[in-house]
Write a protein that holds these residues in place. Sequence first.
Motif, mmCIF file in Angstrom:
data_model
loop_
_atom_site.group_PDB
_atom_site.id
_atom_site.type_symbol
_atom_site.label_atom_id
_atom_site.label_comp_id
_atom_site.label_asym_id
_atom_site.label_seq_id
_atom_site.Cartn_x
_atom_site.Cartn_y
_atom_site.Cartn_z
ATOM 1 N N GLN A 188 36.348 34.431 -2.545
ATOM 2 C CA GLN A 188 36.580 35.547 -3.048
ATOM 3 C C GLN A 188 36.527 36.650 -1.870
ATOM 4 O O GLN A 188 36.847 37.799 -2.194
ATOM 5 N N ASN A 189 36.502 36.315 -0.699
ATOM 6 C CA ASN A 189 36.312 37.086 0.584
ATOM 7 C C ASN A 189 37.458 36.715 1.329
ATOM 8 O O ASN A 189 37.836 35.470 1.801
ATOM 9 N N ASP A 190 38.296 37.773 1.839
ATOM 10 C CA ASP A 190 39.444 37.471 2.709
ATOM 11 C C ASP A 190 38.846 37.077 4.126
ATOM 12 O O ASP A 190 39.760 36.235 4.909
ATOM 13 N N THR A 191 37.820 37.306 4.640
ATOM 14 C CA THR A 191 37.276 37.215 5.900
ATOM 15 C C THR A 191 35.884 36.501 5.672
ATOM 16 O O THR A 191 35.482 36.412 4.755
ATOM 17 N N GLY A 192 35.435 35.985 6.631
ATOM 18 C CA GLY A 192 33.905 35.676 6.924
ATOM 19 C C GLY A 192 32.809 36.359 6.631
ATOM 20 O O GLY A 192 33.049 37.536 6.565
ATOM 21 N N GLY A 193 31.669 35.949 6.931
ATOM 22 C CA GLY A 193 30.504 36.788 6.754
ATOM 23 C C GLY A 193 29.774 37.038 7.845
ATOM 24 O O GLY A 193 29.900 35.993 8.862
ATOM 25 N N ILE A 194 28.873 37.823 8.214
ATOM 26 C CA ILE A 194 28.035 37.783 9.193
ATOM 27 C C ILE A 194 26.563 37.917 8.650
ATOM 28 O O ILE A 194 26.210 38.393 7.913
ATOM 29 N N GLY A 195 25.870 37.048 9.063
ATOM 30 C CA GLY A 195 24.578 36.661 8.620
ATOM 31 C C GLY A 195 23.531 37.597 9.544
ATOM 32 O O GLY A 195 23.626 37.558 10.726
ATOM 33 N N ILE A 196 22.720 38.167 8.777
ATOM 34 C CA ILE A 196 21.552 39.055 9.606
ATOM 35 C C ILE A 196 20.192 38.224 9.308
ATOM 36 O O ILE A 196 19.750 38.203 8.105
ATOM 37 N N ILE A 197 19.358 37.961 10.482
ATOM 38 C CA ILE A 197 18.365 37.016 10.374
ATOM 39 C C ILE A 197 17.228 37.746 10.807
ATOM 40 O O ILE A 197 17.267 38.224 11.920
ATOM 41 N N ILE A 198 16.098 37.939 9.700
ATOM 42 C CA ILE A 198 14.984 38.771 10.347
ATOM 43 C C ILE A 198 13.920 37.995 10.286
ATOM 44 O O ILE A 198 13.584 37.232 9.343
ATOM 45 N N ASN A 199 13.037 37.922 11.485
ATOM 46 C CA ASN A 199 11.692 37.312 11.103
ATOM 47 C C ASN A 199 10.720 38.008 10.404
ATOM 48 O O ASN A 199 10.221 39.179 10.675
ATOM 49 N N ASN A 200 10.260 37.309 9.288
ATOM 50 C CA ASN A 200 9.220 37.618 8.627
ATOM 51 C C ASN A 200 7.865 37.747 8.871
ATOM 52 O O ASN A 200 7.054 37.042 8.424
ATOM 53 N N HIS A 201 7.673 38.435 9.932
ATOM 54 C CA HIS A 201 6.267 38.405 10.721
ATOM 55 C C HIS A 201 5.061 38.712 9.679
ATOM 56 O O HIS A 201 5.482 39.627 8.720
ATOM 57 N N GLU A 202 4.115 38.004 10.006
ATOM 58 C CA GLU A 202 2.910 38.343 9.350
ATOM 59 C C GLU A 202 2.463 39.643 9.332
ATOM 60 O O GLU A 202 1.947 40.288 8.032
ATOM 61 N N LYS A 203 2.681 40.437 10.114
ATOM 62 C CA LYS A 203 2.366 42.051 10.287
ATOM 63 C C LYS A 203 3.143 42.845 9.102
ATOM 64 O O LYS A 203 2.646 43.775 8.806
ATOM 65 N N TYR A 204 4.086 42.292 8.739
ATOM 66 C CA TYR A 204 4.736 43.050 7.348
ATOM 67 C C TYR A 204 4.340 42.814 6.051
ATOM 68 O O TYR A 204 4.653 43.509 5.065
ATOM 69 N N HIS A 205 3.483 41.541 5.973
ATOM 70 C CA HIS A 205 2.707 41.421 4.772
ATOM 71 C C HIS A 205 3.829 40.961 3.700
ATOM 72 O O HIS A 205 3.865 41.463 2.468
ATOM 73 N N GLY A 206 5.169 40.569 3.925
ATOM 74 C CA GLY A 206 6.168 40.237 2.975
ATOM 75 C C GLY A 206 6.891 41.248 2.751
ATOM 76 O O GLY A 206 7.826 41.282 1.674
ATOM 77 N N HIS A 207 6.783 42.450 3.317
ATOM 78 C CA HIS A 207 7.812 43.481 3.248
ATOM 79 C C HIS A 207 8.481 43.875 4.345
ATOM 80 O O HIS A 207 8.770 45.117 4.691
ATOM 81 N N VAL A 208 9.103 42.939 5.102
ATOM 82 C CA VAL A 208 9.777 43.249 6.287
ATOM 83 C C VAL A 208 10.895 44.133 6.084
ATOM 84 O O VAL A 208 11.292 44.844 6.754
#
Length: 340
Positions: free
Chosen positions: A61-81
């Motif tokens: 459904q997309n003419d071009t590819g995707g860009i992935g954004i990967i974020i470290n869900n570090h414990e200091k964020y308590h699941g709210h990164v």
Amino acid sequence: MAKDRVRICDIADELGLSTATVSNVIHGKTRKISDETVRRVQELLEKRQYLPGRADVLMAQNDTGGIGIIINNHEKYHGHVLEDAFVSSSLNHLSRVIEEAGYFMMIKTTTDISDIIRFASMWNLEGLVVIGFCEQDYKKLRDFMHIPFVIYDGYLRETERICNIAVDHYDGGRQMGTYFRELGHRRVLCIADNHICMDWERYQGFSDGFLQSEEGLAEFLEVPMEKEEREKFYESHLEYLKKFTAVFAASDYYAVDLIYFLARHGIRVPEDVEVAGFDDSPICTQIYPSLTSVRQNPERRAKIALEKLRELRNGNNEGENIILPVELIIRGSTGTFLSD
């Protein structure tokens, strides 16, 4: 399309492996599988453009590819990164730049670097932007993954085939230290949750900027990452905190957190103590008093990230460490102090 879709059994047959082994690699169950086998499977998944489940429909459904954004869900964020001010601001600007370039954006949070490799292999992405991991993780990505990636604000000593887009942490700290010195402060404090990498660079710059004259004292205090533990820590160090007329936090989050703690104990900002942060995230203007901070340029960083991904994709970049300038933004949490 269905007849052309690459299946797990196709990957397994080509590598001479069982379908169970390939499936385990895809789903991250690699504890009993050798690194070499994992690498071979992931390489072929990329090469054959394997797509999981209904992913082929999404891609079509997309003419071009995707860009992935990967974020470290570090414990200091308590699941709210994703609610963190720096992360949300970065995502906002990346989303705009990626959409304008005709790509679509996919976001994943994880604490496991192997998840990134599997995610990239399965979704046939054009590139990745990686946020919040450490140098050894970035090296593993470089050695195990062929999809190009850039790093947001990493701390790297080696940049071979790794592109890192950081800011001048030292100069940001130096600007803040100089500012506090010029206000007339003589005893100032820097707080952070570690004493390494960029936070330590911020403190070093802060100390050097503040101590340009012989008078004065700039101290460093390492605080717990976990909020409840940090609250207890501040309680036990309250008399110590009262000795300082200004505090520089290595992030806006810790600056705002400290302001709230001080307010609960009847200590006013900026009348009793001045407080400043780093990043100039949106939260700076959402509190009272508004927070003095060191500004990054998230839009410029997002544009550079996409530009460098294209260079890496075309084989025109061997890796580099890009350091962007920062700017001191003065607001209501500082500026009232007058020396005797």
